[in-house]
Design an enzyme around this catalytic site. Structure first.
Site, PDB file in Angstrom:
ATOM      1  N   SER A   1      -3.798  -5.931  -1.150  1.00 39.18           N
ATOM      2  CA  SER A   1      -4.614  -7.060  -1.172  1.00 39.18           C
ATOM      3  C   SER A   1      -5.911  -7.017  -0.376  1.00 39.18           C
ATOM      4  O   SER A   1      -6.341  -6.030  -0.071  1.00 39.18           O
ATOM      5  CB  SER A   1      -4.049  -8.501  -1.280  1.00 39.18           C
ATOM      6  OG  SER A   1      -4.709  -9.482  -1.904  1.00 39.18           O
TER       7      SER A   1
ATOM      8  N   ASP B   1      -2.548  -8.994 -12.905  1.00 41.48           N
ATOM      9  CA  ASP B   1      -2.925  -9.534 -11.643  1.00 41.48           C
ATOM     10  C   ASP B   1      -3.992 -11.034 -11.829  1.00 41.48           C
ATOM     11  O   ASP B   1      -4.982 -10.617 -12.219  1.00 41.48           O
ATOM     12  CB  ASP B   1      -3.571  -8.511 -10.658  1.00 41.48           C
ATOM     13  CG  ASP B   1      -3.517  -9.052  -9.180  1.00 41.48           C
ATOM     14  OD1 ASP B   1      -3.638 -10.262  -8.927  1.00 41.48           O
ATOM     15  OD2 ASP B   1      -3.599  -8.285  -8.210  1.00 41.48           O
TER      16      ASP B   1
ATOM     17  N   HIS C   1       0.202  -9.828  -9.144  1.00 45.78           N
ATOM     18  CA  HIS C   1      -0.280  -9.571  -7.834  1.00 45.78           C
ATOM     19  C   HIS C   1       1.172  -9.151  -6.765  1.00 45.78           C
ATOM     20  O   HIS C   1       1.344 -10.108  -6.035  1.00 45.78           O
ATOM     21  CB  HIS C   1      -1.199 -10.769  -7.166  1.00 45.78           C
ATOM     22  CG  HIS C   1      -1.981 -10.392  -5.856  1.00 45.78           C
ATOM     23  ND1 HIS C   1      -2.805  -9.456  -6.154  1.00 45.78           N
ATOM     24  CD2 HIS C   1      -1.900 -11.107  -4.713  1.00 45.78           C
ATOM     25  CE1 HIS C   1      -3.342  -9.507  -4.749  1.00 45.78           C
ATOM     26  NE2 HIS C   1      -3.038 -10.316  -4.058  1.00 45.78           N
TER      27      HIS C   1
END
Length: 229
Positions: free
Chosen positions: A119, A174, A208
């Site tokens: 991320s 995601d 995610h």
């Protein structure tokens, strides 16, 4: 091996997974928003290679605009989730470069170092590698994007990583950083470095997060770019 970790911000408190034999390579892996290095240190342990040291720093705690200015571990100034607006603080990139410099001073060539993250940690890894003069062995970006992408390719004019392989992985479901951002980033990277050195993999059903298949790809990439010497 020598050097004082205390002189490098974030390194003294970083979670380190040492090699089980002589360390000849290093993986530096940066976590995502609100996380710490502990979770990814556990993940790195599950795919570790015995001659590699894994360093997982903790991001500093700062107010995050995106989360109503709540204070949490973060290495980016996140204003909103928008491919254009997501940005970083150059200070954090400089700190990561200092960690790389520290490892080089301790005897590990930069060509034996892989920089990666998840991320915003992946975003910082991409940006740092592309603006670093030190040539790395590779870069891993999981569920991430390229910050300040409009400043490239000019921002990479002095980069030592125009021929450095990059592995990008992204979950197709995601909800935080849509897979389209990852695909757009991969296409942008191909205009900055040698296109054949950019690998983008997406994983159906993955949100995610990471998954065993993704981490298997990461381990394969690390083993290929950091072979035993």
């Amino acid at each position: 091996m020598c050097g004082n970790n205390m002189s490098v911000p974030l390194l003294s408190e970083a979670v380190t997974v040492p090699g089980t034999e002589k360390e000849t390579a290093v993986v530096i892996f940066l976590h995502g928003l609100g996380d710490t290095g502990h979770g990814w240190a556990d993940t790195m342990t599950s795919i570790r290679l015995p001659y590699i040291k894994y360093i997982c720093p903790h991001a500093p705690r700062i107010p995050v605009t995106l989360n109503m200015k709540m204070t949490m571990p973060s290495c980016c100034y996140m204003l909103k989730f928008d491919y254009v607006a997501l940005s970083i603080d150059h200070t954090f990139s400089s700190i990561v470069k200092a960690i790389i410099d520290h490892e080089v001073k301790n005897g590990i060539p930069s060509s034996r170092i892989i920089l990666g993250g998840f991320s915003q940690g992946g975003a910082l890894s991409l940006y740092t590698a592309l603006t670093s003069q030190r040539q790395l062995a590779g870069v891993v970006g999981l569920s991430c994007w390229l910050p300040l992408h409009k400043t490239f390719p000019q921002a990479a004019s002095g980069s030592g990583n125009k021929d450095t392989p990059i592995l990008q992985c992204h979950g197709e479901m995601d909800p935080m950083i849509p897979v389209q951002f990852g695909a757009m980033t991969a296409e942008k990277l191909k205009t900055i470095i040698s296109p054949q050195n950019v690998t983008f993999r997406s994983y159906p059903g993955l949100m995610h997060s990471s998954c065993p298949q993704e981490m298997s790809a990461v381990k394969e990439f690390i083993e290929k770019k950091l072979p035993r010497v």
